[in-house]
Design a protein around this motif. Structure first.
Motif, PDB file in Angstrom:
ATOM      1  N   ALA A   1      26.038  46.813  39.271  1.00  0.00           N
ATOM      2  CA  ALA A   1      27.129  46.849  40.251  1.00  0.00           C
ATOM      3  C   ALA A   1      28.453  46.450  39.601  1.00  0.00           C
ATOM      4  O   ALA A   1      29.498  47.065  39.869  1.00  0.00           O
ATOM      5  CB  ALA A   1      26.813  45.912  41.421  1.00  0.00           C
ATOM      6  N   ALA A   2      28.409  45.432  38.731  1.00  0.00           N
ATOM      7  CA  ALA A   2      29.621  45.008  38.035  1.00  0.00           C
ATOM      8  C   ALA A   2      30.126  46.112  37.117  1.00  0.00           C
ATOM      9  O   ALA A   2      31.343  46.324  36.976  1.00  0.00           O
ATOM     10  CB  ALA A   2      29.342  43.742  37.227  1.00  0.00           C
ATOM     11  N   GLY A   3      29.198  46.854  36.501  1.00  0.00           N
ATOM     12  CA  GLY A   3      29.597  47.962  35.641  1.00  0.00           C
ATOM     13  C   GLY A   3      30.289  49.062  36.416  1.00  0.00           C
ATOM     14  O   GLY A   3      31.273  49.649  35.947  1.00  0.00           O
ATOM     15  N   LEU A   4      29.789  49.350  37.606  1.00  0.00           N
ATOM     16  CA  LEU A   4      30.432  50.357  38.452  1.00  0.00           C
ATOM     17  C   LEU A   4      31.822  49.906  38.877  1.00  0.00           C
ATOM     18  O   LEU A   4      32.769  50.708  38.910  1.00  0.00           O
ATOM     19  CB  LEU A   4      29.559  50.638  39.674  1.00  0.00           C
ATOM     20  N   GLN A   5      31.965  48.619  39.190  1.00  0.00           N
ATOM     21  CA  GLN A   5      33.278  48.090  39.568  1.00  0.00           C
ATOM     22  C   GLN A   5      34.248  48.173  38.395  1.00  0.00           C
ATOM     23  O   GLN A   5      35.427  48.502  38.570  1.00  0.00           O
ATOM     24  CB  GLN A   5      33.143  46.637  40.027  1.00  0.00           C
ATOM     25  N   ALA A   6      33.745  47.876  37.191  1.00  0.00           N
ATOM     26  CA  ALA A   6      34.603  47.954  36.005  1.00  0.00           C
ATOM     27  C   ALA A   6      35.059  49.390  35.761  1.00  0.00           C
ATOM     28  O   ALA A   6      36.205  49.643  35.379  1.00  0.00           O
ATOM     29  CB  ALA A   6      33.852  47.420  34.786  1.00  0.00           C
ATOM     30  N   ALA A   7      34.154  50.349  36.007  1.00  0.00           N
ATOM     31  CA  ALA A   7      34.527  51.756  35.850  1.00  0.00           C
ATOM     32  C   ALA A   7      35.607  52.138  36.851  1.00  0.00           C
ATOM     33  O   ALA A   7      36.547  52.884  36.524  1.00  0.00           O
ATOM     34  CB  ALA A   7      33.292  52.640  36.028  1.00  0.00           C
ATOM     35  N   PHE A   8      35.490  51.613  38.078  1.00  0.00           N
ATOM     36  CA  PHE A   8      36.489  51.901  39.103  1.00  0.00           C
ATOM     37  C   PHE A   8      37.842  51.290  38.729  1.00  0.00           C
ATOM     38  O   PHE A   8      38.892  51.930  38.866  1.00  0.00           O
ATOM     39  CB  PHE A   8      36.014  51.347  40.439  1.00  0.00           C
ATOM     40  N   VAL A   9      37.793  50.056  38.209  1.00  0.00           N
ATOM     41  CA  VAL A   9      39.038  49.400  37.784  1.00  0.00           C
ATOM     42  C   VAL A   9      39.687  50.193  36.663  1.00  0.00           C
ATOM     43  O   VAL A   9      40.918  50.329  36.608  1.00  0.00           O
ATOM     44  CB  VAL A   9      38.748  47.948  37.327  1.00  0.00           C
ATOM     45  N   SER A  10      38.855  50.736  35.771  1.00  0.00           N
ATOM     46  CA  SER A  10      39.396  51.519  34.656  1.00  0.00           C
ATOM     47  C   SER A  10      40.182  52.721  35.160  1.00  0.00           C
ATOM     48  O   SER A  10      41.216  53.092  34.587  1.00  0.00           O
ATOM     49  CB  SER A  10      38.250  51.968  33.743  1.00  0.00           C
ATOM     50  N   GLU A  11      39.706  53.324  36.234  1.00  0.00           N
ATOM     51  CA  GLU A  11      40.405  54.486  36.793  1.00  0.00           C
ATOM     52  C   GLU A  11      41.740  54.101  37.425  1.00  0.00           C
ATOM     53  O   GLU A  11      42.636  54.935  37.549  1.00  0.00           O
ATOM     54  CB  GLU A  11      39.523  55.160  37.834  1.00  0.00           C
ATOM     55  N   LEU A  12      41.849  52.821  37.825  1.00  0.00           N
ATOM     56  CA  LEU A  12      43.072  52.364  38.468  1.00  0.00           C
ATOM     57  C   LEU A  12      44.138  51.893  37.489  1.00  0.00           C
ATOM     58  O   LEU A  12      45.264  51.593  37.894  1.00  0.00           O
ATOM     59  CB  LEU A  12      42.761  51.221  39.440  1.00  0.00           C
ATOM     60  N   THR A  13      43.774  51.818  36.202  1.00  0.00           N
ATOM     61  CA  THR A  13      44.718  51.270  35.223  1.00  0.00           C
ATOM     62  C   THR A  13      45.812  52.247  34.825  1.00  0.00           C
ATOM     63  O   THR A  13      46.783  51.868  34.166  1.00  0.00           O
ATOM     64  CB  THR A  13      43.967  50.832  33.955  1.00  0.00           C
ATOM     65  N   GLY A  14      45.654  53.506  35.189  1.00  0.00           N
ATOM     66  CA  GLY A  14      46.683  54.487  34.847  1.00  0.00           C
ATOM     67  C   GLY A  14      46.770  54.685  33.347  1.00  0.00           C
ATOM     68  O   GLY A  14      45.764  54.875  32.669  1.00  0.00           O
ATOM     69  N   GLU A  15      47.994  54.625  32.838  1.00  0.00           N
ATOM     70  CA  GLU A  15      48.226  54.852  31.407  1.00  0.00           C
ATOM     71  C   GLU A  15      48.378  53.564  30.628  1.00  0.00           C
ATOM     72  O   GLU A  15      48.848  53.580  29.489  1.00  0.00           O
ATOM     73  CB  GLU A  15      49.492  55.714  31.236  1.00  0.00           C
ATOM     74  N   ASP A  16      48.013  52.440  31.219  1.00  0.00           N
ATOM     75  CA  ASP A  16      48.120  51.151  30.526  1.00  0.00           C
ATOM     76  C   ASP A  16      47.004  51.052  29.479  1.00  0.00           C
ATOM     77  O   ASP A  16      45.867  50.698  29.785  1.00  0.00           O
ATOM     78  CB  ASP A  16      48.005  50.006  31.535  1.00  0.00           C
TER      79      ASP A  16
END
Length: 237
Positions: free
Chosen positions: A37-52
């Protein structure tokens, strides 16, 4: 005056190995679910980082850490699990060569210090090649990592009295452990990244093959000699 156990002392509790195994496997299962579950959340956060780019790299490291923890838990769960070998006939000399090649691949630096002797001719054994290879790799891994002395290791494979006998002799200037119950004392010696389960796993695998594990330290030669024996095909088991 009689000694009084401190509050919370539970040294008088005896827990069966079967109960420990069930506990470890259930805990590992639950934690791996949380890590997934934490891995899925991290993947979602990665998508929200934009071009950073910097933030993306940090999320990448986080996901790698989560994956590493999940693999560690899976390894512990497997190390205490039941053995169900898929037996097949296998030429001993071919199996020894398979192990040698695997050592070369997995331990390229250390493998140069292993002297091999294979005198097994055309003898056959009934084994699960993958499981038995894991057992021998664990023996080598221990030899490479734990208080290794100066000098080469000697790996010797031969047929003796209708048995496949494999010995690994490793130099050790000092050795203070008892070998009487070698492989029969899981979780007896633990440390960071090491949980005292490897040798017990080796013993269980060998037992499932009708074999046995022994070790003996020779103080004069400063060598720890680990011996694996298996019945060859056609021999009494």
């Amino acid at each position: 005056m009689a000694a009084v156990a401190p509050p919370g002392n539970q040294s008088d509790i005896n827990v069966s190995w079967d109960n420990i195994v069930r506990f470890v496997r259930q805990l590992s299962h639950d934690l791996r679910n949380d890590l997934n579950a934490a891995g899925l959340q991290a993947a979602f956060v990665s998508e929200l980082t934009g071009e950073d780019a910097e933030l993306k790299e940090e999320v990448k490291r986080l996901r790698a850490l989560i994956s590493k923890l999940a693999i560690t838990l899976e390894g512990i769960s497997s190390a205490v699990g039941q053995i169900s070998p898929n037996m097949m006939p296998y030429r001993v000399s071919d199996f020894v060569e398979d192990v040698r090649q695997k050592i070369l691949k997995d331990f390229p630096a250390e493998s140069a210090a292993v002297n091999w002797e294979n005198q097994t001719s055309d003898a056959m054994v009934s084994i699960d090649p993958q499981l038995l290879q894991l057992a021998l790799l664990e023996i080598f891994r221990n030899a490479f990592q734990h208080e290794r002395g100066e000098g080469p290791l000697a790996a010797d494979a031969r047929i003796n009295n209708e048995k496949f006998v494999f010995t690994l002799s490793e130099p050790k200037a000092r050795f203070e452990l008892s070998t009487e119950n070698w492989g029969r004392e899981p979780i007896g010696k633990v440390g960071q990244g090491h949980y005292g389960l490897g040798l017990n796993r080796v013993r269980v695998i060998l037992k499932a093959h009708g074999g046995e594990l022994r070790a003996q330290y020779d103080p004069k030669a400063s060598e720890l000699v680990t011996t694996i024996t298996l019945p060859i095909s056609g021999a009494d088991r």
